[in-house]
Design a protein around this motif. Structure first.
Motif, PDB file in Angstrom:
ATOM      1  N   ARG A 144       0.832  -1.205   0.000  1.00 34.51           N
ATOM      2  CA  ARG A 144       0.000   0.000   0.000  1.00 34.51           C
ATOM      3  C   ARG A 144       0.864   1.251   0.000  1.00 34.51           C
ATOM      4  O   ARG A 144       0.584   2.209  -0.739  1.00 34.51           O
ATOM      5  N   ARG A 145       1.929   1.256   0.797  1.00 29.23           N
ATOM      6  CA  ARG A 145       2.821   2.422   0.832  1.00 29.23           C
ATOM      7  C   ARG A 145       3.513   2.625  -0.523  1.00 29.23           C
ATOM      8  O   ARG A 145       3.658   3.763  -0.988  1.00 29.23           O
ATOM      9  N   GLN A 168       1.644   6.757  -6.823  1.00 35.33           N
ATOM     10  CA  GLN A 168       0.600   7.708  -7.190  1.00 35.33           C
ATOM     11  C   GLN A 168       1.062   9.154  -6.995  1.00 35.33           C
ATOM     12  O   GLN A 168       0.817  10.020  -7.840  1.00 35.33           O
ATOM     13  N   LYS A 169       1.739   9.415  -5.874  1.00 38.81           N
ATOM     14  CA  LYS A 169       2.245  10.771  -5.619  1.00 38.81           C
ATOM     15  C   LYS A 169       3.278  11.171  -6.668  1.00 38.81           C
ATOM     16  O   LYS A 169       3.289  12.308  -7.151  1.00 38.81           O
ATOM     17  N   LYS A 170       4.140  10.236  -7.035  1.00 43.12           N
ATOM     18  CA  LYS A 170       5.166  10.536  -8.034  1.00 43.12           C
ATOM     19  C   LYS A 170       4.526  10.854  -9.385  1.00 43.12           C
ATOM     20  O   LYS A 170       4.953  11.791 -10.089  1.00 43.12           O
ATOM     21  N   GLU A 220       1.497  12.075  -9.829  1.00 41.68           N
ATOM     22  CA  GLU A 220       0.861  13.388  -9.719  1.00 41.68           C
ATOM     23  C   GLU A 220       1.888  14.510  -9.821  1.00 41.68           C
ATOM     24  O   GLU A 220       1.642  15.535 -10.476  1.00 41.68           O
ATOM     25  N   LEU A 272       2.312   1.749  -3.404  1.00 43.92           N
ATOM     26  CA  LEU A 272       1.303   2.254  -4.336  1.00 43.92           C
ATOM     27  C   LEU A 272       1.050   3.741  -4.120  1.00 43.92           C
ATOM     28  O   LEU A 272       0.924   4.508  -5.087  1.00 43.92           O
ATOM     29  N   ILE A 273       1.002   4.167  -2.861  1.00 44.60           N
ATOM     30  CA  ILE A 273       0.785   5.587  -2.564  1.00 44.60           C
ATOM     31  C   ILE A 273       1.951   6.425  -3.089  1.00 44.60           C
ATOM     32  O   ILE A 273       1.752   7.503  -3.668  1.00 44.60           O
ATOM     33  N   ARG A 274       3.195   5.929  -2.897  1.00 47.90           N
ATOM     34  CA  ARG A 274       4.357   6.654  -3.409  1.00 47.90           C
ATOM     35  C   ARG A 274       4.322   6.755  -4.931  1.00 47.90           C
ATOM     36  O   ARG A 274       4.637   7.814  -5.494  1.00 47.90           O
TER      37      ARG A 274
END
Length: 204
Positions: free
Chosen positions: A171-172, A178-180, A182, A174-176
């Motif tokens: 999950r972490r 997504q942020k990258k 964006e 995937l979040i990283r």
């Protein structure tokens, strides 16, 4: 007459489809139909093995063969997860020295997709004297056509698949990601805006 009509509409190997039916006591058995289209191979095989052993009945006993008839259609459309299509390999030996044969799941699906489901189900059954009788109750067809249209068929509803919660580490990550993504999109839009401002200044 109904059996003959159903048999005439079936375009496959009728002799193979009806083989061994005389050795089965069909009295009181249900005819369950499994649609393999879009189903995961292992999950489908586990449900078939449960029904074919009669474990879904309150009268189940390990020394009796109380399972129902199982008809599997659309075997060519079964799915597998991960990289099993190329990594999973079937082995067999001819009996001669050095004649160990192998075939990948992808090649087996192209050759005979019914054997893929049959092997998966039989390897989930206990290895005892009831194994052959249970194998006769399993009828697998590559397409949606089968010669048992005159029987009282019951479609089997597969249980809903429970998706496991994502692990914290994944999950972490995937979040990283997504942020990258964006940030890259925002950076690209800012660069475009700067280029437009530079072009307007040059034009002025």
């Amino acid at each position: 007459m109904a059996a003959q009509a159903a048999a005439t509409t079936f375009n496959g190997n009728l002799k193979k489809a009806l083989a061994g039916l005389r050795r089965i006591n069909l009295e009181g058995l249900r005819w369950r139909v499994f649609d393999a289209k879009g189903q995961v191979l292992g999950r489908l095989a586990s449900q078939i093995s449960t029904v074919i052993q009669g474990k879904d009945k309150p009268t189940y006993a390990p020394n009796r063969d109380d399972g129902d008839m199982c008809i599997v259609i659309n075997a060519k459309d079964v799915c597998v997860t991960g990289r099993k299509l190329t990594d999973k390999v079937y082995y067999w030996h001819t009996g001669y020295v050095g004649h160990l044969k192998e075939r990948s799941l992808k090649d087996q699906m192209a050759k005979d997709p019914t054997e893929v489901i049959r092997k998966a189900v039989l390897r989930m059954l206990p290895r005892n004297k009831l194994r052959d009788d249970r194998d006769r109750k399993l009828r697998i067809f590559a397409d949606s056509e089968h010669p048992f249209g005159d029987r009282p068929l019951e479609p089997y509803m597969m249980p809903p698949r429970k998706v496991r919660e994502m692990r914290p580490r994944i999950r972490r990550a995937l979040i990283r990601a997504q942020k990258k993504a964006e940030e890259q999109e925002q950076g690209g839009s800012q660069r475009k805006g700067r280029k437009r401002e530079a072009k307007t200044e040059v034009a002025a």
